[in-house]
Design a protein around this motif. Structure first.
Motif, PDB file in Angstrom:
ATOM      1  N   PHE A  67      34.366   4.982  13.074  1.00 14.41           N
ATOM      2  CA  PHE A  67      33.900   6.299  13.512  1.00 14.41           C
ATOM      3  C   PHE A  67      33.513   6.246  14.983  1.00 14.41           C
ATOM      4  O   PHE A  67      32.979   5.238  15.466  1.00 14.41           O
ATOM      5  CB  PHE A  67      32.690   6.747  12.699  1.00 14.41           C
ATOM      6  N   THR A  68      33.769   7.354  15.685  1.00 12.61           N
ATOM      7  CA  THR A  68      33.398   7.459  17.090  1.00 12.61           C
ATOM      8  C   THR A  68      32.768   8.819  17.348  1.00 12.61           C
ATOM      9  O   THR A  68      33.341   9.851  16.968  1.00 12.61           O
ATOM     10  CB  THR A  68      34.626   7.295  18.001  1.00 12.61           C
ATOM     11  N   ILE A  69      31.621   8.803  17.993  1.00 15.82           N
ATOM     12  CA  ILE A  69      30.956  10.049  18.355  1.00 15.82           C
ATOM     13  C   ILE A  69      31.264  10.346  19.819  1.00 15.82           C
ATOM     14  O   ILE A  69      31.248   9.448  20.660  1.00 15.82           O
ATOM     15  CB  ILE A  69      29.433   9.968  18.096  1.00 15.82           C
ATOM     16  N   SER A  70      31.603  11.603  20.093  1.00 15.98           N
ATOM     17  CA  SER A  70      31.936  11.986  21.460  1.00 15.98           C
ATOM     18  C   SER A  70      31.481  13.425  21.689  1.00 15.98           C
ATOM     19  O   SER A  70      30.953  14.075  20.780  1.00 15.98           O
ATOM     20  CB  SER A  70      33.441  11.857  21.709  1.00 15.98           C
ATOM     21  N   GLU A  71      31.730  13.902  22.898  1.00 16.39           N
ATOM     22  CA  GLU A  71      31.199  15.214  23.244  1.00 16.39           C
ATOM     23  C   GLU A  71      32.094  15.931  24.228  1.00 16.39           C
ATOM     24  O   GLU A  71      32.711  15.311  25.092  1.00 16.39           O
ATOM     25  CB  GLU A  71      29.802  15.052  23.855  1.00 16.39           C
ATOM     26  N   ASP A  72      32.177  17.239  24.092  1.00 16.42           N
ATOM     27  CA  ASP A  72      32.796  18.108  25.081  1.00 16.42           C
ATOM     28  C   ASP A  72      31.691  19.046  25.562  1.00 16.42           C
ATOM     29  O   ASP A  72      31.333  19.999  24.878  1.00 16.42           O
ATOM     30  CB  ASP A  72      33.955  18.886  24.465  1.00 16.42           C
ATOM     31  N   VAL A  73      31.156  18.730  26.737  1.00 16.21           N
ATOM     32  CA  VAL A  73      30.013  19.491  27.243  1.00 16.21           C
ATOM     33  C   VAL A  73      30.391  20.952  27.481  1.00 16.21           C
ATOM     34  O   VAL A  73      29.626  21.859  27.162  1.00 16.21           O
ATOM     35  CB  VAL A  73      29.480  18.841  28.534  1.00 16.21           C
ATOM     36  N   ALA A  74      31.579  21.171  28.017  1.00 12.87           N
ATOM     37  CA  ALA A  74      32.019  22.538  28.304  1.00 12.87           C
ATOM     38  C   ALA A  74      32.112  23.379  27.036  1.00 12.87           C
ATOM     39  O   ALA A  74      31.843  24.587  27.058  1.00 12.87           O
ATOM     40  CB  ALA A  74      33.361  22.514  29.022  1.00 12.87           C
ATOM     41  N   GLU A  75      32.485  22.743  25.938  1.00 16.09           N
ATOM     42  CA  GLU A  75      32.603  23.450  24.663  1.00 16.09           C
ATOM     43  C   GLU A  75      31.303  23.427  23.869  1.00 16.09           C
ATOM     44  O   GLU A  75      31.232  24.025  22.801  1.00 16.09           O
ATOM     45  CB  GLU A  75      33.717  22.819  23.814  1.00 16.09           C
ATOM     46  N   ASN A  76      30.291  22.732  24.395  1.00 14.05           N
ATOM     47  CA  ASN A  76      29.008  22.607  23.694  1.00 14.05           C
ATOM     48  C   ASN A  76      29.214  22.098  22.268  1.00 14.05           C
ATOM     49  O   ASN A  76      28.658  22.628  21.298  1.00 14.05           O
ATOM     50  CB  ASN A  76      28.270  23.952  23.669  1.00 14.05           C
ATOM     51  N   THR A  77      30.024  21.059  22.171  1.00  9.13           N
ATOM     52  CA  THR A  77      30.403  20.536  20.861  1.00  9.13           C
ATOM     53  C   THR A  77      30.331  19.010  20.869  1.00  9.13           C
ATOM     54  O   THR A  77      30.750  18.380  21.842  1.00  9.13           O
ATOM     55  CB  THR A  77      31.823  20.980  20.479  1.00  9.13           C
ATOM     56  N   VAL A  78      29.808  18.455  19.813  1.00  7.73           N
ATOM     57  CA  VAL A  78      29.802  17.009  19.601  1.00  7.73           C
ATOM     58  C   VAL A  78      30.733  16.717  18.436  1.00  7.73           C
ATOM     59  O   VAL A  78      30.694  17.418  17.418  1.00  7.73           O
ATOM     60  CB  VAL A  78      28.383  16.490  19.313  1.00  7.73           C
ATOM     61  N   TYR A  79      31.553  15.686  18.599  1.00  6.98           N
ATOM     62  CA  TYR A  79      32.551  15.361  17.588  1.00  6.98           C
ATOM     63  C   TYR A  79      32.212  14.041  16.888  1.00  6.98           C
ATOM     64  O   TYR A  79      31.573  13.165  17.462  1.00  6.98           O
ATOM     65  CB  TYR A  79      33.927  15.226  18.230  1.00  6.98           C
ATOM     66  N   LEU A  80      32.699  13.923  15.689  1.00  5.65           N
ATOM     67  CA  LEU A  80      32.672  12.661  14.974  1.00  5.65           C
ATOM     68  C   LEU A  80      34.094  12.381  14.518  1.00  5.65           C
ATOM     69  O   LEU A  80      34.591  13.021  13.587  1.00  5.65           O
ATOM     70  CB  LEU A  80      31.722  12.695  13.775  1.00  5.65           C
ATOM     71  N   GLN A  81      34.754  11.486  15.233  1.00  3.42           N
ATOM     72  CA  GLN A  81      36.113  11.079  14.876  1.00  3.42           C
ATOM     73  C   GLN A  81      36.018  10.010  13.805  1.00  3.42           C
ATOM     74  O   GLN A  81      35.386   8.969  14.030  1.00  3.42           O
ATOM     75  CB  GLN A  81      36.856  10.554  16.097  1.00  3.42           C
TER      76      GLN A  81
END
Length: 125
Positions: A67-81
């Motif tokens: 699992f990898t946690i990441s973020e798109d600041v412009a989209e105000n979204t945090v992901y969990l791959q």
């Protein structure tokens, strides 16, 4: 709704899925973000943590390397791959947000103030 997790679904073992955590009234960049999950009949457990502005990334042993946690600041979204999914990953997944001053390690539920509704991930064998 201040926080919402989505992206769950039914996949086969070995496949991948990406969950998203979006903030509506919260600017996620300024919060510590955690992912938790609750499997049927079990207590909710911590999965991953993204520190607020400090680059911290932390993972439970059970998902480390998959699992990898990441973020798109412009989209105000945090992901969990989530890669190489296993049947034991089946659970309802929740994202949560915490003000930086309440975070110790980001692994405990009580550190978080805001919780989104969960999204169900089902991994078939």
């Amino acid at each position: 709704v201040q926080l919402q997790a989505f992206g769950g679904g039914l996949v086969q073992a070995g496949e991948s899925l990406r969950l998203s955590c979006s903030g509506s009234t919260l600017t996620l960049e300024g919060f510590g973000i955690g992912w938790f999950r609750q499997a049927p009949g079990k207590e909710r457990e911590w999965v991953s943590y993204r520190g607020s502005r400090d680059g911290t990334r932390d993972y439970a042993d059970s998902v480390m390397g998959r699992f990898t946690i990441s973020e798109d600041v412009a989209e105000n979204t945090v992901y969990l791959q989530m890669n190489s999914l296993k049947p034991e990953d089946t659970a309802v997944y929740y994202c949560a947000a915490a003000n930086p001053w309440t975070i110790v390690r980001g692994r405990e539920e009580h550190e978080y103030e805001y919780w989104g509704k969960g999204t169900l991930v089902t991994v078939s064998s």
